[in-house]
Design a protein around this motif. Structure first.
Motif, mmCIF file in Angstrom:
data_model
loop_
_atom_site.group_PDB
_atom_site.id
_atom_site.type_symbol
_atom_site.label_atom_id
_atom_site.label_comp_id
_atom_site.label_asym_id
_atom_site.label_seq_id
_atom_site.Cartn_x
_atom_site.Cartn_y
_atom_site.Cartn_z
ATOM 1 N N SER A 59 0.765 -1.113 -0.137
ATOM 2 C CA SER A 59 0.009 0.077 0.003
ATOM 3 C C SER A 59 0.750 1.125 0.127
ATOM 4 C CB SER A 59 -0.889 0.243 1.105
ATOM 5 O OG SER A 59 -1.667 -0.959 1.265
ATOM 6 N N GLU A 60 1.846 1.163 0.630
ATOM 7 C CA GLU A 60 2.763 2.565 0.819
ATOM 8 C C GLU A 60 3.596 2.585 -0.602
ATOM 9 O OE1 GLU A 60 5.347 2.540 4.373
ATOM 10 O OE2 GLU A 60 3.733 1.731 5.569
ATOM 11 N N SER A 61 3.632 1.547 -1.196
ATOM 12 C CA SER A 61 4.472 1.910 -2.415
ATOM 13 C C SER A 61 3.376 2.548 -3.366
ATOM 14 C CB SER A 61 4.828 0.478 -2.989
ATOM 15 O OG SER A 61 5.295 0.328 -4.355
ATOM 16 N N LEU A 62 2.011 2.056 -3.429
ATOM 17 C CA LEU A 62 1.184 2.604 -4.240
ATOM 18 C C LEU A 62 0.918 3.735 -3.915
ATOM 19 C CD1 LEU A 62 -1.139 2.069 -6.538
ATOM 20 C CD2 LEU A 62 -2.432 0.955 -4.723
ATOM 21 N N LEU A 63 0.740 4.358 -2.701
ATOM 22 C CA LEU A 63 0.541 5.635 -2.228
ATOM 23 C C LEU A 63 1.633 6.712 -2.722
ATOM 24 C CD1 LEU A 63 -1.220 5.601 1.217
ATOM 25 C CD2 LEU A 63 -2.150 5.055 -1.015
ATOM 26 N N THR A 64 2.845 6.137 -2.740
ATOM 27 C CA THR A 64 4.194 6.886 -3.039
ATOM 28 C C THR A 64 3.821 7.172 -4.801
ATOM 29 O OG1 THR A 64 5.313 5.851 -1.565
ATOM 30 C CG2 THR A 64 6.476 6.969 -3.553
ATOM 31 N N LEU A 65 3.383 6.150 -5.357
ATOM 32 C CA LEU A 65 3.086 6.173 -6.698
ATOM 33 C C LEU A 65 2.003 7.325 -7.141
ATOM 34 C CD1 LEU A 65 3.458 5.464 -9.685
ATOM 35 C CD2 LEU A 65 1.803 3.705 -9.415
ATOM 36 N N VAL A 66 1.124 7.361 -6.110
ATOM 37 C CA VAL A 66 -0.045 8.607 -6.424
ATOM 38 C C VAL A 66 0.352 9.821 -6.050
ATOM 39 C CG1 VAL A 66 -2.475 9.110 -5.555
ATOM 40 C CG2 VAL A 66 -1.839 6.813 -5.858
ATOM 41 N N TYR A 67 1.225 9.954 -5.017
ATOM 42 C CA TYR A 67 1.485 11.166 -4.638
ATOM 43 C C TYR A 67 2.603 11.976 -5.961
ATOM 44 C CZ TYR A 67 4.411 14.848 -2.377
ATOM 45 O OH TYR A 67 4.984 15.960 -2.389
ATOM 46 N N LEU A 68 3.265 10.979 -6.400
ATOM 47 C CA LEU A 68 4.185 11.294 -7.469
ATOM 48 C C LEU A 68 3.471 11.576 -8.874
ATOM 49 C CD1 LEU A 68 7.411 8.770 -6.869
ATOM 50 C CD2 LEU A 68 7.138 11.341 -6.177
ATOM 51 N N LEU A 69 2.363 10.719 -8.984
ATOM 52 C CA LEU A 69 1.502 11.137 -10.176
ATOM 53 C C LEU A 69 0.895 12.469 -10.228
ATOM 54 C CD1 LEU A 69 -0.367 10.319 -12.722
ATOM 55 C CD2 LEU A 69 -1.778 9.368 -11.096
ATOM 56 N N ASN A 70 0.483 12.816 -8.952
ATOM 57 C CA ASN A 70 -0.203 14.205 -8.760
ATOM 58 C C ASN A 70 0.679 15.100 -8.972
ATOM 59 O OD1 ASN A 70 -3.226 13.966 -8.099
ATOM 60 N ND2 ASN A 70 -2.300 12.461 -6.868
ATOM 61 N N GLN A 71 1.996 15.117 -8.281
ATOM 62 C CA GLN A 71 2.901 16.169 -8.422
ATOM 63 C C GLN A 71 3.467 16.474 -9.795
ATOM 64 O OE1 GLN A 71 2.489 17.033 -5.388
ATOM 65 N NE2 GLN A 71 4.322 18.053 -5.415
ATOM 66 N N ASN A 72 3.409 15.225 -10.703
ATOM 67 C CA ASN A 72 4.152 15.173 -11.993
ATOM 68 C C ASN A 72 2.882 16.085 -12.973
ATOM 69 O OD1 ASN A 72 5.674 14.713 -13.854
ATOM 70 N ND2 ASN A 72 5.690 12.421 -13.418
ATOM 71 N N GLU A 73 1.531 15.727 -12.625
ATOM 72 C CA GLU A 73 0.485 16.426 -13.225
ATOM 73 C C GLU A 73 0.227 18.000 -12.988
ATOM 74 O OE1 GLU A 73 -3.191 14.084 -12.235
ATOM 75 O OE2 GLU A 73 -2.512 12.682 -14.099
ATOM 76 N N PHE B 295 -0.970 -1.509 -13.402
ATOM 77 C CA PHE B 295 -0.034 -2.330 -12.627
ATOM 78 C C PHE B 295 0.453 -3.381 -13.628
ATOM 79 C CE2 PHE B 295 -3.434 -1.931 -8.773
ATOM 80 C CZ PHE B 295 -3.333 -0.410 -8.736
ATOM 81 N N ILE B 296 1.424 -3.325 -13.584
ATOM 82 C CA ILE B 296 2.159 -4.294 -14.608
ATOM 83 C C ILE B 296 2.982 -5.571 -13.856
ATOM 84 C CG2 ILE B 296 4.275 -4.595 -16.277
ATOM 85 C CD1 ILE B 296 4.098 -1.998 -17.226
ATOM 86 N N ILE C 235 2.622 3.961 -13.436
ATOM 87 C CA ILE C 235 2.937 2.738 -13.720
ATOM 88 C C ILE C 235 3.143 2.026 -12.455
ATOM 89 C CG2 ILE C 235 4.051 0.688 -14.811
ATOM 90 C CD1 ILE C 235 3.922 2.469 -17.348
ATOM 91 N N TRP C 236 2.599 1.082 -11.916
ATOM 92 C CA TRP C 236 3.224 0.315 -10.742
ATOM 93 C C TRP C 236 3.590 -1.182 -11.327
ATOM 94 C CZ3 TRP C 236 -0.179 -2.265 -6.063
ATOM 95 C CH2 TRP C 236 0.613 -2.055 -4.948
ATOM 96 N N ASN C 237 4.956 -1.245 -11.148
ATOM 97 C CA ASN C 237 5.549 -2.052 -11.914
ATOM 98 C C ASN C 237 6.126 -3.173 -11.064
ATOM 99 O OD1 ASN C 237 7.301 -3.675 -14.056
ATOM 100 N ND2 ASN C 237 8.914 -2.601 -13.394
ATOM 101 N N VAL D 275 5.704 10.289 -17.345
ATOM 102 C CA VAL D 275 5.116 9.025 -16.788
ATOM 103 C C VAL D 275 5.794 8.685 -15.300
ATOM 104 C CG1 VAL D 275 4.672 6.700 -17.037
ATOM 105 C CG2 VAL D 275 4.265 8.327 -18.921
ATOM 106 N N THR D 276 5.155 8.479 -14.328
ATOM 107 C CA THR D 276 5.622 8.080 -13.085
ATOM 108 C C THR D 276 5.577 6.567 -13.009
ATOM 109 O OG1 THR D 276 4.629 9.952 -12.200
ATOM 110 C CG2 THR D 276 5.588 8.524 -10.697
ATOM 111 N N VAL D 277 6.940 5.977 -12.463
ATOM 112 C CA VAL D 277 6.798 4.566 -12.277
ATOM 113 C C VAL D 277 7.259 4.437 -10.798
ATOM 114 C CG1 VAL D 277 8.110 2.253 -12.962
ATOM 115 C CG2 VAL D 277 7.445 3.941 -14.545
ATOM 116 N N GLU D 278 6.525 3.428 -10.257
ATOM 117 C CA GLU D 278 6.917 3.005 -8.703
ATOM 118 C C GLU D 278 7.284 1.576 -8.894
ATOM 119 O OE1 GLU D 278 7.608 4.685 -6.205
ATOM 120 O OE2 GLU D 278 7.680 3.190 -4.732
ATOM 121 N N ASN D 279 8.398 1.065 -8.720
ATOM 122 C CA ASN D 279 8.730 -0.335 -8.848
ATOM 123 C C ASN D 279 8.667 -1.162 -7.442
ATOM 124 O OD1 ASN D 279 9.974 -0.756 -11.517
ATOM 125 N ND2 ASN D 279 11.400 0.888 -10.764
ATOM 126 N N VAL D 280 8.024 -2.373 -7.466
ATOM 127 C CA VAL D 280 8.279 -3.283 -6.544
ATOM 128 C C VAL D 280 8.830 -4.492 -6.887
ATOM 129 C CG1 VAL D 280 6.686 -4.753 -4.994
ATOM 130 C CG2 VAL D 280 5.811 -2.669 -5.737
#
Lengths: 211, 211
Positions: A195-209, B150-151, B173-175, B187-192
């Motif tokens: 979940s924390e990884s996904l929330l980081t992604l969402v934060y960065l997505l919004n910053q990027n937008e 989510f890839i 992308i959640w990879n 494009v924002t990528v967060e890796n697991v």
């Protein structure tokens, strides 16, 4: 030979990435590579790479670069992959089953046990390992040498499972439960907090937008 | 109101953890908490907590501490959780299915599509979402607004899938594939990277044993 003093966590976190890239290079029959070429592939600067690898010893030769297989073997050995590890999975829900199906044996991780509290799951085999009743965990830990336990139980049960593992001698826990485990100092925990990884992604997505 | 300039990645990475702890506090009916008490729970120092939260605005009152629900809502909003996100999963193997079964909808993530190349999987429903043929992905992306993909496909297919997602407008992308994706800057990528997490654990286990 190896200089292991004061290696920063940042360097340590990069080692598995070197390991992965060198493995790929080997699979593509690349025998040697300069820090510059490796840099272009892996995305760290060449000087970063030289610095990182210098933490562990003298790799690479001026004008020749790195011998890929040798460096791969050295990094494998630094990571501790020259040994085998007995692993168990506690919690055979979705994530536990997914992890059980991962081919970590390729890296030297032998899955020797899977445990769950759900009677419906007990007896089901995943890659030749049968799921056992979690009530058998203690006996299993006493009778088998378990190096690493993967905790894949729900949040509310994770600390209890962790306590049982620790009291029975497990020194390394790979934790998928969304909770920070309380363990003694000599026990190593690595968390995968999805979940924390996904929330980081969402934060960065919004910053990027917003840019 | 919010000060969002130059927030370091380290702070950003801690936000989801605050979010998780505050959620737990709310569930335990805790109304307010001092940075000192929060520090004892979460494991960051009190001054670290004050510093982190100051990056985003003025939270907390001298002598009162933080209003838990208010802080939770603020952090949710900073993370972007005041919006809903349409998500899809590409790759319905073990990890893809595990992720599909996660209840991320609780956090505002709606799973609207699952795709796989394996004919045996197509049509199977996971939490009411049917698995579709990956050949349908492009049309789906054109017809639906997908915020996050989510890839969960094998390594060799991940870049190709990523390209298709990007060209059809997906910005996050959640990879889960063990590969570093090459994507445009917007494009924002967060890796697991599960193997890398496991290798880090092994390294630390061995270091701990040498002590």
């Amino acid at each position: 030979m190896e200089k292991k003093k004061n290696i920063s966590m940042a360097v340590i976190k990069r080692l598995p990435k070197y390991h992965r890239y060198l493995n790929e290079l080997m699979n593509n029959d690349v025998d040697r590579i300069s820090s510059k070429e490796l840099s272009e592939k892996i995305g760290f600067t060449a000087s970063q790479i030289r610095q990182d690898l210098n933490c562990f010893g003298d790799f690479g030769q001026q004008g020749y670069g790195y011998n890929v297989r040798e460096l791969y073997n050295q990094i494998s050995s630094i990571l501790g992959l020259n040994k085998k590890y007995n692993t168990i999975i506690v919690g055979a829900g979705n994530i536990g089953q997914a992890i059980a199906n991962y081919k970590f044996d390729r890296l030297g991780f032998n899955l020797i046990g899977i445990f769950d509290a759900n009677p419906k799951l007990i007896g089901i085999k995943i890659r030749d390992v049968g799921i056992q009743d979690i009530d058998e965990l203690k006996t299993f830990l006493v009778e088998n040498s378990v190096d690493i336990a993967f905790i894949c139980v729900p949040r509310v049960n994770a600390q209890k499972v962790s306590n049982e593992l620790v009291v029975n001698g497990v020194k390394a826990i790979w934790n998928f439960a969304p909770v920070d485990l309380d363990v003694p100092e000599d026990v190593t925990v690595e968390n995968v907090h999805l979940s924390e990884s996904l929330l980081t992604l969402v934060y960065l997505l919004n910053q990027n937008e917003e840019k």
